[in-house]
Design a protein around this motif. Structure first.
Motif, PDB file in Angstrom:
ATOM      1  N   ARG A 177      -1.796  -3.606  -5.873  1.00  0.00           N
ATOM      2  CA  ARG A 177      -2.773  -3.147  -4.947  1.00  0.00           C
ATOM      3  C   ARG A 177      -2.373  -2.540  -3.851  1.00  0.00           C
ATOM      4  O   ARG A 177      -1.695  -2.977  -3.040  1.00  0.00           O
ATOM      5  CB  ARG A 177      -4.016  -4.577  -4.570  1.00  0.00           C
ATOM      6  CG  ARG A 177      -4.829  -4.692  -6.229  1.00  0.00           C
ATOM      7  CD  ARG A 177      -5.501  -3.371  -6.827  1.00  0.00           C
ATOM      8  NE  ARG A 177      -6.360  -3.981  -7.493  1.00  0.00           N
ATOM      9  CZ  ARG A 177      -5.615  -4.122  -8.991  1.00  0.00           C
ATOM     10  NH1 ARG A 177      -4.726  -3.246  -9.449  1.00  0.00           N
ATOM     11  NH2 ARG A 177      -6.932  -4.792  -9.903  1.00  0.00           N
ATOM     12  N   SER A 178      -2.957  -1.215  -2.924  1.00  0.00           N
ATOM     13  CA  SER A 178      -3.039  -0.695  -2.084  1.00  0.00           C
ATOM     14  C   SER A 178      -3.682  -0.713  -0.752  1.00  0.00           C
ATOM     15  O   SER A 178      -4.923  -0.731  -1.184  1.00  0.00           O
ATOM     16  CB  SER A 178      -2.553   0.575  -2.244  1.00  0.00           C
ATOM     17  OG  SER A 178      -1.363   1.124  -2.892  1.00  0.00           O
ATOM     18  N   PHE A 179      -3.956  -1.475   0.399  1.00  0.00           N
ATOM     19  CA  PHE A 179      -4.673  -0.820   1.416  1.00  0.00           C
ATOM     20  C   PHE A 179      -4.145  -0.604   2.862  1.00  0.00           C
ATOM     21  O   PHE A 179      -3.021  -0.479   3.038  1.00  0.00           O
ATOM     22  CB  PHE A 179      -5.150  -2.776   1.578  1.00  0.00           C
ATOM     23  CG  PHE A 179      -5.092  -4.259   0.767  1.00  0.00           C
ATOM     24  CD1 PHE A 179      -6.497  -4.183   0.290  1.00  0.00           C
ATOM     25  CD2 PHE A 179      -4.106  -4.361  -0.478  1.00  0.00           C
ATOM     26  CE1 PHE A 179      -6.986  -4.813  -0.862  1.00  0.00           C
ATOM     27  CE2 PHE A 179      -4.342  -5.297  -1.389  1.00  0.00           C
ATOM     28  CZ  PHE A 179      -6.249  -5.677  -1.260  1.00  0.00           C
ATOM     29  N   THR A 180      -5.088  -0.305   3.559  1.00  0.00           N
ATOM     30  CA  THR A 180      -4.851   0.197   4.369  1.00  0.00           C
ATOM     31  C   THR A 180      -5.424  -0.089   5.741  1.00  0.00           C
ATOM     32  O   THR A 180      -6.613  -1.223   5.978  1.00  0.00           O
ATOM     33  CB  THR A 180      -6.287   1.651   4.386  1.00  0.00           C
ATOM     34  OG1 THR A 180      -5.691   2.551   3.735  1.00  0.00           O
ATOM     35  CG2 THR A 180      -5.905   1.990   6.611  1.00  0.00           C
ATOM     36  N   ASP A 181      -4.401  -0.565   6.423  1.00  0.00           N
ATOM     37  CA  ASP A 181      -4.696  -1.513   7.452  1.00  0.00           C
ATOM     38  C   ASP A 181      -6.278  -1.056   8.482  1.00  0.00           C
ATOM     39  O   ASP A 181      -6.472   0.365   8.949  1.00  0.00           O
ATOM     40  CB  ASP A 181      -4.113  -1.551   8.800  1.00  0.00           C
ATOM     41  CG  ASP A 181      -3.185  -2.557   9.697  1.00  0.00           C
ATOM     42  OD1 ASP A 181      -3.777  -4.191   9.383  1.00  0.00           O
ATOM     43  OD2 ASP A 181      -4.471  -2.042  10.537  1.00  0.00           O
ATOM     44  N   ALA A 182      -6.708  -1.574   9.299  1.00  0.00           N
ATOM     45  CA  ALA A 182      -8.506  -0.995   9.762  1.00  0.00           C
ATOM     46  C   ALA A 182      -8.227  -0.971  10.953  1.00  0.00           C
ATOM     47  O   ALA A 182      -8.381   0.098  12.207  1.00  0.00           O
ATOM     48  CB  ALA A 182      -9.191  -2.783   9.690  1.00  0.00           C
TER      49      ALA A 182
END
Length: 401
Positions: A55-60
């Protein structure tokens, strides 16, 4: 640090993490209640990292994109009371390139990959009180294996305690000139995943750490390129790797004293730069060390906190020869220095007496203990390789002193 498999679909853009990572599920490895100002700082727990879905996530906070293999349920959960407003950092350490993912009390997602070498950290400068759900993923597909990882919680700068304990009170490392001998014989080893340090010990043979290339129960992490005298993106000389060898007792049992490996170069860089010999300490040298006047021990490598420059120690304290062909020392070394040489001047040349391996945590002592592989086993293995087939290339007949 394992090599990557692209059998799974490589997701190039972030998407809703709720499709896979679910904070509503029970945490797999436990829950911890912490209040700002906790005395056991850093506080650490151990767990198994990774999962079966990429999975890929964007740091808030930063907007950085992190990609990794994560479990569905949180690996760990912290309920944090942020009464005094101190910074709160979460760190993840593992040999297998951990990717840290946190769902904060605000419901947003925070992630990081590679803050200190391959280890990861997320820092909340104005932490909220509430629940922090945490996943420790792996950057690569570990093929159903779940590597061990250490999850840490601290109000200090991330990894500061680890670095301070490794430096025996003072950081004595200096930046070295890799265009000059003997430093040009040392270089950056680029593996399929990550990097270590290596040293020329022949025209086309390099010595490095075994765990850089092989770990028990995991796929090999082959060396690809050796950059001798690497500094800030350039190198004195570079060669592709044609083959490698790790002792069988490291490969099948991770036996202490066997954490080393050799690899072979397409170009004979040693003919241009020279190389170091490998050889044991004499009884006279050991007696001199015991009396506090042994030869100066030098060390150099690509430390994780300064990965673009060659740093080293010009006079390491020798502690003792340990069991199973180990050498205990007080060179200032950290992650990234794995595979780096401990060596002495020997006439008009240089002799490697140890290869950096790991640090033994000693919580009851002021400092941890750095451990290198003593060269006794290295010399024997190197001699045994003469004329044999190793990795994908034949080993040239070595001259070993």
């Amino acid at each position: 640090m394992r090599h990557l498999t692209l059998a799974a679909l490589l997701i190039s853009a972030p998407f809703s993490p709720a499709l896979a990572q679910d904070p509503a599920l029970n945490s797999t490895f436990g829950i911890l209640n912490l209040q700002a100002g906790f005395s056991n700082d850093p506080n650490s727990v151990y767990l198994l990292a990774g999962g079966h879905m990429q999975r890929s996530f964007t740091d808030a906070a930063s907007g950085d994109v992190c990609r990794g293999y994560f479990a569905e349920a949180p690996d760990f959960r912290v309920v944090y009371d942020a009464t005094n407003g101190d910074d709160f950092s979460i760190t993840a350490e593992s040999y297998d390139d951990p990717v840290l993912l946190v769902n904060g009390p605000d419901g947003r997602w925070y992630c990081n990959d590679d803050t200190f070498g391959l280890d990861s950290a997320v820092t909340f400068e104005a932490p909220q009180s509430g629940t922090y759900d945490i996943w420790v993923g792996t950057y690569g597909d570990t093929q159903g294996e779940y590597p061990g990882a250490q999850l840490g919680f601290t109000a200090l700068a991330p990894f500061e305690p680890q670095i301070r304990r490794s430096f025996f009170g003072e950081d004595d490392r200096v930046v070295l000139d890799p265009t000059q001998a003997p430093w040009n014989m040392i270089g950056l080893v680029e593996m399929q995943s990550g990097s270590c340090t290596g040293t020329l010990i022949g025209p086309d043979v390099v010595l490095t750490g075994g765990h850089c290339l092989v770990n028990l129960g995991e796929q090999d992490n082959p060396p690809l390129t050796f950059r001798a005298g690497y500094q800030n993106g350039s190198a004195v000389a570079t060669s592709r790797v044609t083959g490698y060898h790790v002792p069988q007792m490291w490969r099948v049992a991770e036996q202490e004293g066997m954490d080393f490996g050799f690899f072979f170069l397409e170009q004979p860089l040693g003919e241009q730069l020279g190389w170091m010999e490998i050889g044991t300490l004499s009884q006279a040298e050991l007696s001199a060390f015991a009396n506090g006047n042994g030869p100066e021990i030098l060390q150099a490598g690509y430390s994780a906190d300064q990965p673009e420059v060659l740093t080293g120690n010009l006079s390491c304290p020798f502690v003792q020869l340990g069991p199973q062909n180990t050498l205990q020392h007080e060179c200032d070394t950290v992650q990234g220095d794995s595979g780096s040489p401990l060596f002495v001047e020997d006439g008009d040349g240089y002799r490697i007496i140890g290869v950096e391996s790991h640090t033994n945590f000693q919580p009851e002592q002021d400092f941890d203990m750095n451990v290198a592989m003593y060269v006794g086993n290295i010399v024997r293995e190197f001699q045994a390789l003469s004329g044999t087939q190793t990795g994908t290339a034949a080993m040239p007949a070595p001259v070993v002193k």
